[in-house]
Design an enzyme around this catalytic site. Structure first.
Site, PDB file in Angstrom:
ATOM      1  N   GLY A 159       0.822  -1.202   0.000  1.00  0.00           N
ATOM      2  CA  GLY A 159       0.000   0.000   0.000  1.00  0.00           C
ATOM      3  C   GLY A 159       0.854   1.248   0.000  1.00  0.00           C
ATOM      4  O   GLY A 159       1.958   1.272  -0.550  1.00  0.00           O
ATOM      5  N   ILE A 161       2.588   2.763   2.408  1.00  0.00           N
ATOM      6  CA  ILE A 161       3.895   2.625   3.053  1.00  0.00           C
ATOM      7  C   ILE A 161       4.728   1.567   2.346  1.00  0.00           C
ATOM      8  O   ILE A 161       5.906   1.789   2.030  1.00  0.00           O
ATOM      9  CB  ILE A 161       3.735   2.291   4.548  1.00  0.00           C
ATOM     10  CG1 ILE A 161       3.047   3.460   5.267  1.00  0.00           C
ATOM     11  CG2 ILE A 161       5.091   2.001   5.185  1.00  0.00           C
ATOM     12  CD1 ILE A 161       2.674   3.180   6.698  1.00  0.00           C
ATOM     13  N   SER A 180       0.323 -10.052  -0.656  1.00  0.00           N
ATOM     14  CA  SER A 180      -0.711  -9.703   0.317  1.00  0.00           C
ATOM     15  C   SER A 180      -1.927 -10.533  -0.040  1.00  0.00           C
ATOM     16  O   SER A 180      -1.981 -11.126  -1.126  1.00  0.00           O
ATOM     17  CB  SER A 180      -1.033  -8.201   0.291  1.00  0.00           C
ATOM     18  OG  SER A 180      -1.691  -7.854  -0.900  1.00  0.00           O
ATOM     19  N   THR A 239       7.022  -2.863  11.272  1.00  0.00           N
ATOM     20  CA  THR A 239       6.666  -1.518  11.721  1.00  0.00           C
ATOM     21  C   THR A 239       5.175  -1.282  11.531  1.00  0.00           C
ATOM     22  O   THR A 239       4.724  -0.137  11.535  1.00  0.00           O
ATOM     23  CB  THR A 239       7.458  -0.448  10.936  1.00  0.00           C
ATOM     24  OG1 THR A 239       7.189  -0.599   9.533  1.00  0.00           O
ATOM     25  CG2 THR A 239       8.950  -0.572  11.180  1.00  0.00           C
ATOM     26  N   ARG A 241       1.772  -3.723  12.545  1.00  0.00           N
ATOM     27  CA  ARG A 241       0.915  -4.082  13.674  1.00  0.00           C
ATOM     28  C   ARG A 241       1.470  -5.308  14.373  1.00  0.00           C
ATOM     29  O   ARG A 241       1.848  -6.289  13.723  1.00  0.00           O
ATOM     30  CB  ARG A 241      -0.523  -4.369  13.201  1.00  0.00           C
ATOM     31  CG  ARG A 241      -1.306  -3.139  12.791  1.00  0.00           C
ATOM     32  CD  ARG A 241      -1.682  -2.308  14.017  1.00  0.00           C
ATOM     33  NE  ARG A 241      -2.497  -1.146  13.688  1.00  0.00           N
ATOM     34  CZ  ARG A 241      -2.006   0.054  13.402  1.00  0.00           C
ATOM     35  NH1 ARG A 241      -0.702   0.239  13.375  1.00  0.00           N
ATOM     36  NH2 ARG A 241      -2.813   1.063  13.134  1.00  0.00           N
ATOM     37  N   GLU A 270       2.156  -2.424  24.943  1.00  0.00           N
ATOM     38  CA  GLU A 270       2.963  -1.208  24.905  1.00  0.00           C
ATOM     39  C   GLU A 270       2.559  -0.268  26.031  1.00  0.00           C
ATOM     40  O   GLU A 270       1.359  -0.086  26.262  1.00  0.00           O
ATOM     41  CB  GLU A 270       2.796  -0.508  23.544  1.00  0.00           C
ATOM     42  CG  GLU A 270       3.310  -1.332  22.376  1.00  0.00           C
ATOM     43  CD  GLU A 270       3.184  -0.612  21.036  1.00  0.00           C
ATOM     44  OE1 GLU A 270       2.712   0.551  21.027  1.00  0.00           O
ATOM     45  OE2 GLU A 270       3.543  -1.199  20.008  1.00  0.00           O
ATOM     46  N   HIS A 289       7.873   1.964  19.266  1.00  0.00           N
ATOM     47  CA  HIS A 289       6.769   2.401  18.412  1.00  0.00           C
ATOM     48  C   HIS A 289       6.958   3.853  17.965  1.00  0.00           C
ATOM     49  O   HIS A 289       6.150   4.740  18.264  1.00  0.00           O
ATOM     50  CB  HIS A 289       5.427   2.238  19.121  1.00  0.00           C
ATOM     51  CG  HIS A 289       4.290   2.102  18.149  1.00  0.00           C
ATOM     52  ND1 HIS A 289       3.119   1.455  18.459  1.00  0.00           N
ATOM     53  CD2 HIS A 289       4.144   2.533  16.861  1.00  0.00           C
ATOM     54  CE1 HIS A 289       2.303   1.489  17.413  1.00  0.00           C
ATOM     55  NE2 HIS A 289       2.905   2.136  16.434  1.00  0.00           N
TER      56      HIS A 289
END
Length: 325
Positions: A159, A161, A180, A239, A241, A270, A289
């Site tokens: 996508g 990114i 994907s 980077t 999920r 987190e 993160h």
């Protein structure tokens, strides 16, 4: 007791909520309570119970039905970004609680930059070399370093990114393959990549980097069988999920040498708690993160938060309302 509406802002870890936006008008009209440390359990409930408005920093704190049911005054939830997987929108809709979100700013560029920072740091073993130099060991590693030119990178999710990551990979002279759940050869070709089967991507890529939205088809996508299929020199980067991977399986896989290195910016819990197994895993590079943490992104977040809160205080239509039904 104040008669002003109470606005609770959660998870201002970066301590920029008041620096990046002018809250003076809102402060004059509401009781604003900003929390900079993560709140959980009773502390979270105590902070949120009186709230008329809750501001969430992305999905750092979950707001689910059992907690929502204990918030008698809640009228509006504003979250930063455009998606929030930790927010129970159905429970909020059932109560008639409005939900709004913010815009983004250049978050995709920021995440792309961090992805490549992790890839390059892992590829060149920068942390080990820097640590060795500090302790007086000029060359702490016995092996020669590889180069990226001519290597294959597997971009899982192509996508906004993933496409940016692929562009940079080509600049390094890498072969870009992609997969994907809905990838087509045409979509891959349009972004300068070649679509391959997931198994081939895993088995043949030197770099594997994930850029997928998490959903039923992608949750837990990377488990023990997938890690076992990787090359011993593979660098696995996430980077995106944390839910895309089985963290326990990754810890076990690192101990077995497949992948050779993991570089992670996202975690199932987190902040990452002290004693988490990843902290003691071999050949792992961890960052807290940071993918979307950039000044222009956060300035947009808090500007839009203030715009929404001001509209609510004025009784006007809210911008960027999320459809919750």
């Amino acid at each position: 007791m104040s008669s002003k509406p109470i606005i609770v802002v959660l998870d201002d870890f970066e301590r920029v909520a008041t620096e990046f936006a002018d809250w003076s008008d809102v402060h004059a009209r509401a009781d604003v309570r900003i929390h900079r440390a993560p709140l959980r359990g009773d502390a979270l409930l105590q902070a949120l119970t009186p709230a008329d408005v809750i501001v969430l920093m992305r999905d750092r704190t979950a707001l689910q039905a059992p907690l929502i049911a204990q918030l008698p005054n809640l009228k509006l939830v504003v979250f930063t970004g455009t998606r929030n997987g930790a927010l129970d929108t159905k429970a909020l809709a059932a109560r008639g609680i409005s939900v709004a979100h913010t815009g983004w700013g250049p978050n995709k560029d920021a995440t792309t930059e961090l992805t490549w920072a992790l890839i390059l740091a892992a590829q060149k073993r920068l942390l080990a070399h820097e640590a060795g130099l500090r302790r007086g060991d000029w060359r702490p590693l016995p092996t020669m370093l590889p180069v990226l030119h001519g290597q294959r990178i597997g971009v899982v999710g192509l996508g906004e990114i993933g496409g940016r990551v692929a562009n940079i990979a080509r600049a390094f002279g890498m072969e870009v393959v992609t997969w994907s759940p809905n990838m087509t050869p045409e979509r891959a070709q349009a972004k300068g990549a070649r679509a391959v089967a997931f198994d081939e991507l895993l088995a043949t890529s030197h770099i594997i980097t994930t850029h997928l939205v998490m959903g039923p088809a992608t949750k837990g996508l990377f488990g023990a069988p997938q890690f076992a299929a990787l090359r011993t020199d593979a660098i696995f980067v996430n980077t995106s999920r944390a839910g895309l991977i089985d963290e326990a399986a990754l810890v076990a896989a690192l101990a077995k040498g497949r992948p050779g290195v993991a570089a992670l910016d996202v975690f199932s819990e987190e902040p990452l708690p002290v004693g988490h197994p990843l902290l003691d895993a071999p050949n792992v590079l961890l960052t807290p993160h940071l993918g979307f943490v950039a000044e222009p992104v956060f300035r947009r977040f808090y500007a839009d938060v203030l715009e929404t809160i001001t509209a609510w205080l004025d009784g006007k239509s809210l911008p960027r309302v999320l459809a919750t039904i």
